[in-house]
Design a protein around this motif. Structure first.
Motif, PDB file in Angstrom:
ATOM      1  N   ALA A 205      21.741 -16.429  -7.937  1.00 36.14           N
ATOM      2  CA  ALA A 205      21.124 -17.561  -7.243  1.00 36.14           C
ATOM      3  C   ALA A 205      20.046 -18.212  -8.108  1.00 36.14           C
ATOM      4  N   ILE A 206      19.264 -17.414  -8.803  1.00 44.14           N
ATOM      5  CA  ILE A 206      18.219 -17.960  -9.668  1.00 44.14           C
ATOM      6  C   ILE A 206      18.822 -18.829 -10.765  1.00 44.14           C
ATOM      7  N   ALA A 207      19.912 -18.375 -11.358  1.00 46.94           N
ATOM      8  CA  ALA A 207      20.579 -19.166 -12.395  1.00 46.94           C
ATOM      9  C   ALA A 207      21.021 -20.520 -11.859  1.00 46.94           C
ATOM     10  N   LYS A 208      21.554 -20.534 -10.650  1.00 47.23           N
ATOM     11  CA  LYS A 208      21.983 -21.790 -10.031  1.00 47.23           C
ATOM     12  C   LYS A 208      20.783 -22.679  -9.699  1.00 47.23           C
ATOM     13  N   ALA A 209      19.670 -22.058  -9.298  1.00 48.81           N
ATOM     14  CA  ALA A 209      18.458 -22.828  -8.993  1.00 48.81           C
ATOM     15  C   ALA A 209      17.892 -23.472 -10.256  1.00 48.81           C
ATOM     16  N   ILE A 210      17.869 -22.741 -11.367  1.00 45.93           N
ATOM     17  CA  ILE A 210      17.385 -23.294 -12.636  1.00 45.93           C
ATOM     18  C   ILE A 210      18.205 -24.522 -13.013  1.00 45.93           C
ATOM     19  N   GLU A 211      19.516 -24.409 -12.902  1.00 44.76           N
ATOM     20  CA  GLU A 211      20.388 -25.533 -13.251  1.00 44.76           C
ATOM     21  C   GLU A 211      20.112 -26.738 -12.353  1.00 44.76           C
ATOM     22  N   ALA A 212      19.931 -26.498 -11.068  1.00 41.90           N
ATOM     23  CA  ALA A 212      19.713 -27.597 -10.129  1.00 41.90           C
ATOM     24  C   ALA A 212      18.361 -28.271 -10.369  1.00 41.90           C
ATOM     25  N   ILE A 213      17.321 -27.487 -10.605  1.00 43.84           N
ATOM     26  CA  ILE A 213      15.993 -28.061 -10.860  1.00 43.84           C
ATOM     27  C   ILE A 213      16.014 -28.885 -12.137  1.00 43.84           C
ATOM     28  N   ASN A 214      16.610 -28.348 -13.192  1.00 42.91           N
ATOM     29  CA  ASN A 214      16.681 -29.078 -14.458  1.00 42.91           C
ATOM     30  C   ASN A 214      17.466 -30.376 -14.328  1.00 42.91           C
ATOM     31  N   ALA A 215      18.452 -30.390 -13.441  1.00 40.59           N
ATOM     32  CA  ALA A 215      19.297 -31.573 -13.285  1.00 40.59           C
ATOM     33  C   ALA A 215      18.494 -32.794 -12.858  1.00 40.59           C
ATOM     34  N   ILE A 228      23.958 -29.418  -4.240  1.00 41.72           N
ATOM     35  CA  ILE A 228      25.043 -29.199  -3.266  1.00 41.72           C
ATOM     36  C   ILE A 228      26.137 -28.320  -3.871  1.00 41.72           C
ATOM     37  N   LYS A 229      26.531 -28.655  -5.100  1.00 44.78           N
ATOM     38  CA  LYS A 229      27.582 -27.878  -5.783  1.00 44.78           C
ATOM     39  C   LYS A 229      27.163 -26.426  -5.970  1.00 44.78           C
ATOM     40  N   ASN A 230      25.928 -26.225  -6.441  1.00 47.63           N
ATOM     41  CA  ASN A 230      25.463 -24.872  -6.708  1.00 47.63           C
ATOM     42  C   ASN A 230      25.202 -24.083  -5.431  1.00 47.63           C
ATOM     43  N   PHE A 231      24.751 -24.780  -4.394  1.00 42.72           N
ATOM     44  CA  PHE A 231      24.578 -24.127  -3.103  1.00 42.72           C
ATOM     45  C   PHE A 231      25.913 -23.582  -2.619  1.00 42.72           C
ATOM     46  N   GLY A 232      26.940 -24.405  -2.681  1.00 38.79           N
ATOM     47  CA  GLY A 232      28.265 -23.964  -2.263  1.00 38.79           C
ATOM     48  C   GLY A 232      28.782 -22.817  -3.103  1.00 38.79           C
ATOM     49  N   ALA A 233      28.539 -22.877  -4.428  1.00 39.18           N
ATOM     50  CA  ALA A 233      29.029 -21.829  -5.322  1.00 39.18           C
ATOM     51  C   ALA A 233      28.420 -20.472  -4.993  1.00 39.18           C
ATOM     52  N   CYS A 234      27.192 -20.482  -4.479  1.00 41.31           N
ATOM     53  CA  CYS A 234      26.541 -19.212  -4.137  1.00 41.31           C
ATOM     54  C   CYS A 234      27.311 -18.445  -3.060  1.00 41.31           C
ATOM     55  N   PHE A 235      28.007 -19.169  -2.206  1.00 41.86           N
ATOM     56  CA  PHE A 235      28.735 -18.516  -1.123  1.00 41.86           C
ATOM     57  C   PHE A 235      29.888 -17.651  -1.631  1.00 41.86           C
ATOM     58  N   THR A 237      29.634 -15.563  -4.207  1.00 47.53           N
ATOM     59  CA  THR A 237      29.124 -14.472  -5.035  1.00 47.53           C
ATOM     60  C   THR A 237      28.920 -13.186  -4.232  1.00 47.53           C
ATOM     61  N   GLU A 238      28.935 -12.070  -4.955  1.00 44.17           N
ATOM     62  CA  GLU A 238      28.637 -10.785  -4.337  1.00 44.17           C
ATOM     63  C   GLU A 238      27.185 -10.733  -3.879  1.00 44.17           C
ATOM     64  N   ASP A 239      26.320 -11.431  -4.593  1.00 36.05           N
ATOM     65  CA  ASP A 239      24.912 -11.450  -4.202  1.00 36.05           C
ATOM     66  C   ASP A 239      24.717 -12.080  -2.832  1.00 36.05           C
ATOM     67  N   PHE A 240      25.484 -13.127  -2.534  1.00 28.33           N
ATOM     68  CA  PHE A 240      25.375 -13.766  -1.224  1.00 28.33           C
ATOM     69  C   PHE A 240      25.805 -12.792  -0.125  1.00 28.33           C
ATOM     70  N   LYS A 241      26.894 -12.080  -0.380  1.00 24.27           N
ATOM     71  CA  LYS A 241      27.370 -11.100   0.610  1.00 24.27           C
ATOM     72  C   LYS A 241      26.324 -10.015   0.834  1.00 24.27           C
ATOM     73  N   GLU A 242      25.745  -9.526  -0.268  1.00 25.72           N
ATOM     74  CA  GLU A 242      24.743  -8.469  -0.158  1.00 25.72           C
ATOM     75  C   GLU A 242      23.470  -8.993   0.512  1.00 25.72           C
ATOM     76  N   GLY A 243      23.032 -10.181   0.124  1.00 30.61           N
ATOM     77  CA  GLY A 243      21.792 -10.732   0.674  1.00 30.61           C
ATOM     78  C   GLY A 243      21.875 -10.977   2.160  1.00 30.61           C
ATOM     79  N   THR A 244      22.951 -11.588   2.597  1.00 31.05           N
ATOM     80  CA  THR A 244      23.087 -11.889   4.023  1.00 31.05           C
ATOM     81  C   THR A 244      23.331 -10.611   4.840  1.00 31.05           C
ATOM     82  N   THR A 245      24.109  -9.691   4.280  1.00 35.91           N
ATOM     83  CA  THR A 245      24.351  -8.428   4.974  1.00 35.91           C
ATOM     84  C   THR A 245      23.056  -7.643   5.132  1.00 35.91           C
ATOM     85  N   ALA A 246      22.263  -7.597   4.054  1.00 32.41           N
ATOM     86  CA  ALA A 246      20.991  -6.877   4.105  1.00 32.41           C
ATOM     87  C   ALA A 246      20.052  -7.495   5.145  1.00 32.41           C
TER      88      ALA A 246
END
Length: 256
Positions: A205-215, A228-235, A237-246
């Motif tokens: 998620a941090i990598a996607k945030a860096i890209e979006a901020i720089n854009a 919008i693109k990066n937000f959707g891409a996060c869904f 990822t395994e991190d999204f599954k772990e984060g929401t489950t936790a």
């Protein structure tokens, strides 16, 4: 590596520019070594945050090695700026691993440009920052005219560059050039504390945030669309599954 040191502590890497006899000035060899260090650490999945600092107590980076380009032609000067931006300054700005600049003294010319390319900056109380290039009959060439204006505003950037003046850590904090100011003895430990907070979160998620901020600062790029693109891409990822489950299970996430 002759000009830099790399220390890895769990999920943190510390890069130290180690040319104290030259106040850690950037030369071609150091720029190449820094590029290689950032590239390899960014590819290392065990590294979640990088701190960049300078050796000694006087300088982060006191500038570029002027002796290397004093006799350059117009064409040579343009190539120097283009190559440097590609290899290091733009490269660091767009790195997907967060980079914190721990500014431990003078950050002048290319040194301030390097600090500004990092994702954010922490300064020691003795730090001094400036872009003195016009005293040499040249302008900042490693992104300084662009990043300084983005960080402190057009008027302050104009004044700093045209007067070639230095500002202290207090002014840098007031301008928004740095995020925090601490005593030099506390600089690295404070940077490590912030790095530890970053490390707990999702690297994907941090990598996607860096890209979006720089854009937002790229000509012709719609930062909202990148978000919008990066937000959707996060869904996906395994991190999204772990984060929401936790969150739903009321426990702390364990991001891999």
């Amino acid at each position: 590596m002759e000009n830099i040191l790399i220390d890895k502590l769990d999920q943190l890497a510390i890069i130290t520019i180690n040319r104290p006899e030259k106040l850690n000035a950037l030369n071609k060899a150091t720029i190449l070594e820094l590029h290689e260090a950032f590239r390899s650490l960014n590819e290392d999945t065990t590294v979640k945050t990088i701190i960049l600092t300078g050796s000694g107590e006087k300088a982060f980076v006191a500038g570029a090695d002027i002796s290397e380009f004093a006799n350059f032609s117009v064409e040579d000067g343009g190539k120097l700026a283009a190559k440097g931006q590609e290899l290091l300054f733009d490269f660091v700005q767009n790195l997907t691993t967060p980079v914190i600049a721990a500014v431990n003294g003078f950050a002048l010319g290319g040194g301030l440009e390097l600090a500004m390319a990092c994702h954010f900056r922490i300064a020691s109380t003795n730090a001094k920052m400036g872009l003195p290039e016009v005293t040499l009959g040249v302008i900042p060439g490693y992104g300084g005219t662009q990043r300084l204006a983005q960080l402190v505003g057009k008027g302050r950037a104009m004044e700093m560059i045209m007067t070639a003046g230095m500002i202290d850590a207090s002014a840098a904090l007031h301008y928004g050039l740095v995020n925090h100011v601490v005593e030099q003895a506390e600089l690295l430990s404070f940077a490590k504390e912030i790095a530890a907070k970053i490390t707990k979160n999702s690297s994907a998620a941090i990598a996607k945030a860096i890209e979006a901020i720089n854009a937002n600062f790229e000509d012709g790029t719609n930062g909202y669309q990148v978000e919008i693109k990066n937000f959707g891409a996060c869904f996906g990822t395994e991190d999204f599954k772990e984060g929401t489950t936790a969150f739903l299970e009321k426990r702390k996430a364990n991001f891999k």
